[in-house]
Design an enzyme around this catalytic site. Sequence first.
Site, PDB file in Angstrom:
ATOM      1  CE1 TYR A 182       5.483   1.392   1.371  1.00  0.00           C
ATOM      2  CE2 TYR A 182       3.659   0.196   2.674  1.00  0.00           C
ATOM      3  CZ  TYR A 182       4.245   0.880   1.346  1.00  0.00           C
ATOM      4  OH  TYR A 182       3.317   0.537   0.162  1.00  0.00           O
ATOM      5  CG  ASP A 227      -3.952  -6.455   0.519  1.00  0.00           C
ATOM      6  OD1 ASP A 227      -4.702  -6.981  -0.353  1.00  0.00           O
ATOM      7  OD2 ASP A 227      -3.605  -4.984   0.789  1.00  0.00           O
ATOM      8  CG  HIS A 285       7.377  -7.672   1.843  1.00  0.00           C
ATOM      9  ND1 HIS A 285       6.674  -6.532   1.925  1.00  0.00           N
ATOM     10  CD2 HIS A 285       7.289  -8.466   2.776  1.00  0.00           C
ATOM     11  CE1 HIS A 285       5.920  -6.972   3.012  1.00  0.00           C
ATOM     12  NE2 HIS A 285       6.130  -7.887   3.577  1.00  0.00           N
ATOM     13  CE1 TYR A 311       0.580   3.117  -1.029  1.00  0.00           C
ATOM     14  CE2 TYR A 311      -0.691   4.227   0.445  1.00  0.00           C
ATOM     15  CZ  TYR A 311      -0.106   3.147  -0.195  1.00  0.00           C
ATOM     16  OH  TYR A 311      -0.329   1.858   0.722  1.00  0.00           O
ATOM     17  NE  ARG A 312       2.139   2.579   4.263  1.00  0.00           N
ATOM     18  CZ  ARG A 312       1.164   1.858   4.789  1.00  0.00           C
ATOM     19  NH1 ARG A 312       0.190   1.448   3.879  1.00  0.00           N
ATOM     20  NH2 ARG A 312       1.209   1.463   5.901  1.00  0.00           N
TER      21      ARG A 312
END
Length: 603
Positions: free
Chosen positions: A148, A210, A449, A530-531
């Site tokens: 992110y 995670d 990623h 959501y983000r």
Amino acid sequence: MSSFAEEANSAVPTLPGSHSGIPPFLLDKAQRAKEGIFDGRTKPQNERQRLPVVPQGIERDDFVKALGELGEQLGAEHVEVNDKPLRDGWYMEHPNTHDMMTILDEEEFVASAIVYPGSTEEVQQVVNWANKHRIPVFPISMGRNLGYGGAAPRVRGSVTVDLGRRMNKILDINAEDYTCLVEPGVTFYALYEALKERGLDEHMWIDTPDIGGGSVIGNTVDRGVGYTPYGDHWACHSGLEVVLPTGELIRTGMGALPGNNTWQTFPYGFGPYSDGIFSQSNFGIVIKMGMTLMPNPGGHESFMYTFPNEEDLAPLMEIIRPLRISNILENAAQVRHVTQHIAVRGLPRSTFYSGPGPVPASTIHAAAAQTPVGDHTWAYYGMAYGPPHIRSHKLTLIDSEFKRIPGAKRIDPSTLPADEYFWSRDRIARGVPDIHELRWVNWASNGAHIAFSPVSPIRGRDASKLFALGRRLHDRYGLDFFPAFIVGLREMHLIVEIVFDRADPERKAAALSCLRDLVEEAAREGYGEYRTHLVLMDQVAGTYAWNDGALMKFNQRLKDALDPNGILAPGRCGIWPKRYRGRGWEMTRESEGRSEGNGVDPA
Ligand code: EUG
């Protein structure tokens, strides 16, 4: 190249020596993960000598002088100019200078300097300094929300305020109320270690994402999730202490009442519930947060089911929904696609396939057949909590419901070797942090990623629609498709991590185009994220456009009232301060990879 090899072979930092370190019990695993990552790294070490990037709106000389002034206040050793070659590092030794997984040129989301406040007063000093000189500052806790944007600022040349390095104390652990109070530099790893050290880890559990290296505060204010029944982190926090963009200090909830003893037990206090405006925003700097901890439920048991066909997804979701809403399924479950099952084994994609385009389904299934779990298309990971007689009631129900799908298989955990991914899910679902999830980053060399993370109802037709959308767009760009459905309570987050080679400009461009298409087409069908990553924030914010963008107008009014000089994290979550608006700072498909607009209002 020699410094690169040196970096690859150096020891992973550990807790408690480094606040950002790995718990000793995970050190071997982390060291192996690091070797794997550096084995797959072909991107040459950056040797670019560079002047610090100066943010728009201030001259270089004035900026350098201002930094000197800040150094006098905080101590010169706590103000670092970002003028050295950018070092990507890896998860455990991540940079705070730029986005190590950047999908743009790495000089786009880059800090001019990093400052390390050591106290509330110093955070206030930094904010006052930023207002005086009109310098954008970008606070981070750990900056480990990789995928992110990590530690990187949205506005090029912002001064990163790294809160974690010096503000990393666990201020309280209350074993009677099952709560804690933490500073930004406390990671899930560190909180878990602290419980163990105090002999409380059997008494109460943390809830970890995670991978556990993120900040408890950072993850929670970003509304991250974990996998015990306390998985909705935002819902589980109680009480914030916040430095406002104009330097004032507030406590929310019961924290506003002097001498209170309920700050961590009653989240709301009196009057408007203000906490919400400090999550996924740029309205304040959270420097303390209360968090609830889960009582040991007196037993726990992981279970895993596999389902053979892609078409099983829709009926499975219809089965999951009532079970999850009624808490027979007690934790945020993961329904993972077989491609993830293969990727998380940690081998590069080239092990299986060297052609262009996505790895063919037949190749993935053939590989899956060779694993201890066996071939499948979907895998469900969950946990039942409580003593055996309580668990067996739930597990029996779950078993009969899941088995309604032809070919559904309950995997017997005793058949799975110790390093199987299942056991990582097992630890996480009982609050033991891990680092296993990192392995799929090795799928691409120089693996990076970015996530596409839409929210949907727990419904067969929504899951199928999103799955088909993702598949079609991944095929369009020749990308492997890694969907995982994270089932909350009444909704689910689909998490699609696009893994790409960050040394390959063409693959980066394809991944970014795919993400932009995903966001756009999902929004057209009524799904919102959501983000999101820094590069997609404007686009995602733009999809929340009901009633002529009324919500963003409201956010802008709050921003202008709370941060009149627009110094705090401009552009974060698509919220631009007044002095940036109308100057082309929003990133869209048309920005062609540039993150900056044309200046700021000098007034
Ligand atoms: C994951 C989960 C997320 C997220 C990003 C990555 C990992 C999935 C539930 O949220 O936002 C395996």
